[in-house]
Design an enzyme around this catalytic site. Structure first.
Site, PDB file in Angstrom:
ATOM      1  N   GLU A  99       0.832  -1.091   0.064  1.00  0.00           N
ATOM      2  CA  GLU A  99      -0.167  -0.030   0.033  1.00  0.00           C
ATOM      3  C   GLU A  99       0.990   1.055   0.142  1.00  0.00           C
ATOM      4  OE1 GLU A  99      -2.285   2.490   3.494  1.00  0.00           O
ATOM      5  OE2 GLU A  99      -2.102   0.164   3.691  1.00  0.00           O
ATOM      6  N   LYS A 136     -10.037  -2.824   7.913  1.00  0.00           N
ATOM      7  CA  LYS A 136      -8.701  -2.316   8.473  1.00  0.00           C
ATOM      8  C   LYS A 136      -9.002  -1.906   9.978  1.00  0.00           C
ATOM      9  CE  LYS A 136      -5.513   1.806   8.097  1.00  0.00           C
ATOM     10  NZ  LYS A 136      -5.142   2.960   7.202  1.00  0.00           N
TER      11      LYS A 136
END
Length: 210
Positions: A43, A131
């Site tokens: 990411e 998340k």
């Protein structure tokens, strides 16, 4: 990328490397180093300098199948720009408009949430996985508490997780973990010292797939 592809990648890789930095060239080098050393679910945070350019260049080098996403995606515009840059998935710090926009764009999304209400909202808006952020030192206990009412939700704890905590969180039932500075260090700011050693440590502890 289909949501099932991201879930498979999270299940098999178990580690999302988070790259953010103030030196775009160093950030790109960091992404490429991670992937070439086997940490290939990455990411790139939009909070870093020229992050969209980093994503574009990394995509050009790594090809269309690279597991490359954009993080710190806050708005619908962020999601659109991330998609245009070549991100295969998005990661948000909270349940924002970026979640729905990412899904509308066909991108799987790791939606940030911490409380039961936020988790339920993330799931309702179509998050591929949640998340769990920011978890800090209580990650294992908080994950176990949330897995009671949400046994089917795939959780990816993020925030202050080092290699030893990552192993404990995975053992407690997390699908994967997201790790930034404990893995990347200052490499994305132009100081790659110790990056290879940290990659090797995470892999030796069984956190990252070999």
């Amino acid at each position: 990328m289909h949501p099932s592809d991201l879930l498979f990648a999270l299940t098999t890789r178990r580690l999302v490397a988070i790259v953010r930095g103030q030196d775009a060239d160093a950030a790109l080098d960091t992404v490429l180093t991670l992937v070439r050393r086997g940490i290939d679910l990455v990411e790139v945070s939009l909070s870093g300098t020229d992050a969209l350019r980093v994503i574009e260049k990394a995509r050009a080098v790594l090809g269309p199948d690279a597991l490359l996403g954009a993080g710190t995606v806050l708005t619908a515009r962020d999601a659109r720009r991330a998609a245009d840059a070549g991100a295969a998935f998005t990661v948000t710090p909270g349940v924002t408009e970026a979640v729905a926009e990412s899904r509308a764009l066909g991108l799987p999304v790791l939606a940030g949430a911490l409380t039961p209400t936020e988790v339920a909202s993330a799931v309702a808006q179509g998050a591929t996985a949640v998340k769990l952020f920011p978890v800090g030192p209580g990650a294992v206990e908080w994950l176990r508490a949330l897995r009671g009412p949400f046994p089917q939700v795939p959780f990816v704890p993020v925030g202050g997780i080092d290699a030893l905590m990552a192993r404990a969180v995975l053992a407690a039932g997390a699908l994967a973990v997201g790790v930034g500075s404990p893995l990347v260090g200052n490499a994305a700011d132009g100081d790659p010292t110790g990056l290879h050693d940290r990659i090797a440590m995470f892999r030796s502890l069984g956190v990252a797939a070999s």
